[in-house]
Every structure is written in structure tokens, then in C-alpha cells.
Design a protein around this motif. Structure first.
Motif, mmCIF file in Angstrom:
data_model
loop_
_atom_site.group_PDB
_atom_site.id
_atom_site.type_symbol
_atom_site.label_atom_id
_atom_site.label_comp_id
_atom_site.label_asym_id
_atom_site.label_seq_id
_atom_site.Cartn_x
_atom_site.Cartn_y
_atom_site.Cartn_z
ATOM 1 N N LEU A 22 0.805 -1.215 0.000
ATOM 2 C CA LEU A 22 0.000 0.000 0.000
ATOM 3 C C LEU A 22 0.841 1.270 0.000
ATOM 4 O O LEU A 22 0.534 2.218 -0.721
ATOM 5 N N ILE A 23 1.884 1.315 0.779
ATOM 6 C CA ILE A 23 2.713 2.524 0.793
ATOM 7 C C ILE A 23 3.467 2.662 -0.524
ATOM 8 O O ILE A 23 3.548 3.738 -1.096
ATOM 9 N N PHE A 24 3.990 1.537 -1.034
ATOM 10 C CA PHE A 24 4.673 1.575 -2.329
ATOM 11 C C PHE A 24 3.713 2.003 -3.434
ATOM 12 O O PHE A 24 4.047 2.853 -4.268
ATOM 13 N N GLY A 25 2.518 1.440 -3.445
ATOM 14 C CA GLY A 25 1.530 1.814 -4.455
ATOM 15 C C GLY A 25 1.108 3.256 -4.327
ATOM 16 O O GLY A 25 0.903 3.959 -5.331
ATOM 17 N N SER A 26 0.973 3.730 -3.092
ATOM 18 C CA SER A 26 0.597 5.124 -2.879
ATOM 19 C C SER A 26 1.692 6.069 -3.368
ATOM 20 O O SER A 26 1.409 7.112 -3.970
ATOM 21 N N LEU A 27 2.947 5.708 -3.123
ATOM 22 C CA LEU A 27 4.050 6.527 -3.620
ATOM 23 C C LEU A 27 4.077 6.539 -5.148
ATOM 24 O O LEU A 27 4.319 7.592 -5.756
ATOM 25 N N LEU A 28 3.842 5.386 -5.762
ATOM 26 C CA LEU A 28 3.808 5.339 -7.224
ATOM 27 C C LEU A 28 2.682 6.204 -7.773
ATOM 28 O O LEU A 28 2.853 6.907 -8.775
ATOM 29 N N LYS A 29 1.535 6.152 -7.123
ATOM 30 C CA LYS A 29 0.382 6.918 -7.590
ATOM 31 C C LYS A 29 0.653 8.422 -7.528
ATOM 32 O O LYS A 29 0.253 9.166 -8.409
ATOM 33 N N ARG A 30 1.346 8.859 -6.486
ATOM 34 C CA ARG A 30 1.568 10.286 -6.311
ATOM 35 C C ARG A 30 2.783 10.823 -7.074
ATOM 36 O O ARG A 30 2.875 12.023 -7.329
ATOM 37 N N THR A 31 3.710 9.953 -7.428
ATOM 38 C CA THR A 31 4.914 10.428 -8.108
ATOM 39 C C THR A 31 4.925 10.132 -9.599
ATOM 40 O O THR A 31 5.720 10.722 -10.325
ATOM 41 N N THR A 32 4.079 9.213 -10.039
ATOM 42 C CA THR A 32 4.029 8.871 -11.466
ATOM 43 C C THR A 32 2.575 8.866 -11.933
ATOM 44 O O THR A 32 1.659 9.181 -11.175
ATOM 45 N N ASP A 33 2.385 8.489 -13.163
ATOM 46 C CA ASP A 33 1.028 8.381 -13.707
ATOM 47 C C ASP A 33 0.448 6.988 -13.508
ATOM 48 O O ASP A 33 -0.592 6.665 -14.061
ATOM 49 N N ILE A 34 1.113 6.167 -12.735
ATOM 50 C CA ILE A 34 0.641 4.799 -12.493
ATOM 51 C C ILE A 34 -0.330 4.834 -11.319
ATOM 52 O O ILE A 34 0.060 4.726 -10.169
ATOM 53 N N ASP A 35 -1.607 4.977 -11.615
ATOM 54 C CA ASP A 35 -2.590 4.995 -10.551
ATOM 55 C C ASP A 35 -3.483 3.753 -10.579
ATOM 56 O O ASP A 35 -4.303 3.557 -9.697
ATOM 57 N N TYR A 36 -3.298 2.914 -11.562
ATOM 58 C CA TYR A 36 -4.123 1.715 -11.696
ATOM 59 C C TYR A 36 -3.665 0.573 -10.787
ATOM 60 O O TYR A 36 -4.339 -0.434 -10.670
ATOM 61 N N LEU A 37 -2.544 0.724 -10.107
ATOM 62 C CA LEU A 37 -2.042 -0.333 -9.226
ATOM 63 C C LEU A 37 -2.683 -0.333 -7.846
ATOM 64 O O LEU A 37 -2.650 -1.339 -7.150
ATOM 65 N N MET A 38 -3.255 0.784 -7.437
ATOM 66 C CA MET A 38 -3.758 0.881 -6.064
ATOM 67 C C MET A 38 -4.888 -0.101 -5.778
ATOM 68 O O MET A 38 -4.932 -0.710 -4.714
ATOM 69 N N MET A 39 -5.823 -0.263 -6.705
ATOM 70 C CA MET A 39 -6.940 -1.155 -6.437
ATOM 71 C C MET A 39 -6.497 -2.608 -6.280
ATOM 72 O O MET A 39 -6.848 -3.252 -5.288
ATOM 73 N N PRO A 40 -5.690 -3.183 -7.188
ATOM 74 C CA PRO A 40 -5.266 -4.571 -6.977
ATOM 75 C C PRO A 40 -4.397 -4.753 -5.734
ATOM 76 O O PRO A 40 -4.522 -5.761 -5.025
ATOM 77 N N LEU A 41 -3.546 -3.783 -5.426
ATOM 78 C CA LEU A 41 -2.711 -3.886 -4.233
ATOM 79 C C LEU A 41 -3.565 -3.794 -2.966
ATOM 80 O O LEU A 41 -3.335 -4.519 -2.000
ATOM 81 N N GLY A 42 -4.550 -2.921 -2.985
ATOM 82 C CA GLY A 42 -5.455 -2.813 -1.850
ATOM 83 C C GLY A 42 -6.283 -4.075 -1.653
ATOM 84 O O GLY A 42 -6.508 -4.521 -0.526
ATOM 85 N N ILE A 43 -6.729 -4.652 -2.762
ATOM 86 C CA ILE A 43 -7.499 -5.898 -2.684
ATOM 87 C C ILE A 43 -6.632 -7.021 -2.131
ATOM 88 O O ILE A 43 -7.072 -7.799 -1.276
ATOM 89 N N LEU A 44 -5.390 -7.112 -2.587
ATOM 90 C CA LEU A 44 -4.484 -8.147 -2.089
ATOM 91 C C LEU A 44 -4.237 -7.986 -0.588
ATOM 92 O O LEU A 44 -4.292 -8.963 0.166
ATOM 93 N N HIS A 45 -4.013 -6.759 -0.146
ATOM 94 C CA HIS A 45 -3.824 -6.504 1.283
ATOM 95 C C HIS A 45 -5.100 -6.865 2.058
ATOM 96 O O HIS A 45 -5.035 -7.472 3.125
ATOM 97 N N GLY A 46 -6.245 -6.517 1.524
ATOM 98 C CA GLY A 46 -7.511 -6.842 2.183
ATOM 99 C C GLY A 46 -7.743 -8.341 2.297
ATOM 100 O O GLY A 46 -8.205 -8.835 3.330
ATOM 101 N N ILE A 47 -7.418 -9.072 1.254
ATOM 102 C CA ILE A 47 -7.567 -10.530 1.284
ATOM 103 C C ILE A 47 -6.656 -11.139 2.343
ATOM 104 O O ILE A 47 -7.073 -12.014 3.108
ATOM 105 N N LEU A 48 -5.415 -10.677 2.404
ATOM 106 C CA LEU A 48 -4.490 -11.184 3.420
ATOM 107 C C LEU A 48 -4.988 -10.870 4.835
ATOM 108 O O LEU A 48 -4.890 -11.698 5.737
ATOM 109 N N PHE A 49 -5.554 -9.669 5.024
ATOM 110 C CA PHE A 49 -6.072 -9.297 6.335
ATOM 111 C C PHE A 49 -7.274 -10.154 6.730
ATOM 112 O O PHE A 49 -7.386 -10.593 7.881
#
Length: 114
Positions: free
Chosen positions: A27-54
Motif C-alpha cells: 500500500l505505501i509503495f503503491g501510494s508513492l507510485l500513484k503520487r509520483t508517477t502516472d501509475i494509478d491503476y495499481l492501487m486497487m489490486p494492491l489494496g485488494i491483495l492486502h484486504g484478502i491477506l487481512f
């Protein structure tokens, strides 16, 4: 400790490390990517993966609570450790110690029978 309780503790131990690392790593890596680059499509799959693990961690924790008859304070501690980044690593350390103590106790019981 019976085999089902030991396997429930082992499952909780196995999921605690990936769950502990999923928050800071994903989540922190994805958030940094979203804010520093145009890669914003990674947040949803990364968030879902974290949610599944939780959710898996929470289900395994409830299973251990049911089988090992842990007190509510201990279950609350392990749940709070899941909410803190890297907290599951400390939980894994505690579970490893409990697992080693149960092995020693089982061996002592076997020695007493013989």
C-alpha cells in the motif's frame, strides 16, 4: 495440544508475515507510485491483495481463538498487531515461542507416560 490446534497456530504463523509486510510493501509503495508517477491503476489490486491477506489472517485468528481457547486479551493483541505495520512480525515471534513451548510440553508428557 492436539494436532488441529497446532495446525491452526501454524496457519496463523504462516499468514502473519505476509500480512505484516503487505501494508508497508504494497500500500505505501503503491501510494508513492500513484503520487509520483502516472501509475494509478495499481492501487486497487494492491489494496485488494492486502484486504484478502487481512481477512485470511482474521479468520485464522478466530480459528486459533476457538481451538486454543485463548483469552480475549491475547486475541485482541494479535488483532491489533495486524493493524500496525510490521506488527505481524512481532506476532510471528510470539507464535513461534508458543509453538516451541507446546512442543516441549508434549515431549514432557510423552516422557512421563514412558
Amino acid at each position: 495440544m492436539d494436532i488441529k490446534t497446532a495446525s491452526a497456530l501454524h496457519r496463523l504463523r504462516l499468514i502473519s508475515v505476509p500480512e505484516a509486510l503487505s501494508f508497508p510493501a504494497l500500500l505505501i509503495f503503491g501510494s508513492l507510485l500513484k503520487r509520483t508517477t502516472d501509475i494509478d491503476y495499481l492501487m486497487m489490486p494492491l489494496g485488494i491483495l492486502h484486504g484478502i491477506l487481512f481477512v485470511i489472517y482474521s479468520v485464522f485468528l478466530l480459528d486459533v481463538w476457538n481451538r486454543a481457547k485463548w483469552p480475549v486479551k491475547k486475541v485482541a493483541l494479535f488483532f491489533l498487531l495486524a493493524l500496525v505495520p510490521f506488527g505481524g512480525l512481532y506476532g510471528d515471534k510470539l507464535l513461534k515461542r508458543d509453538e516451541a513451548d507446546s512442543v516441549v510440553a508434549a515431549r514432557a508428557r510423552e516422557a512421563a507416560r514412558a
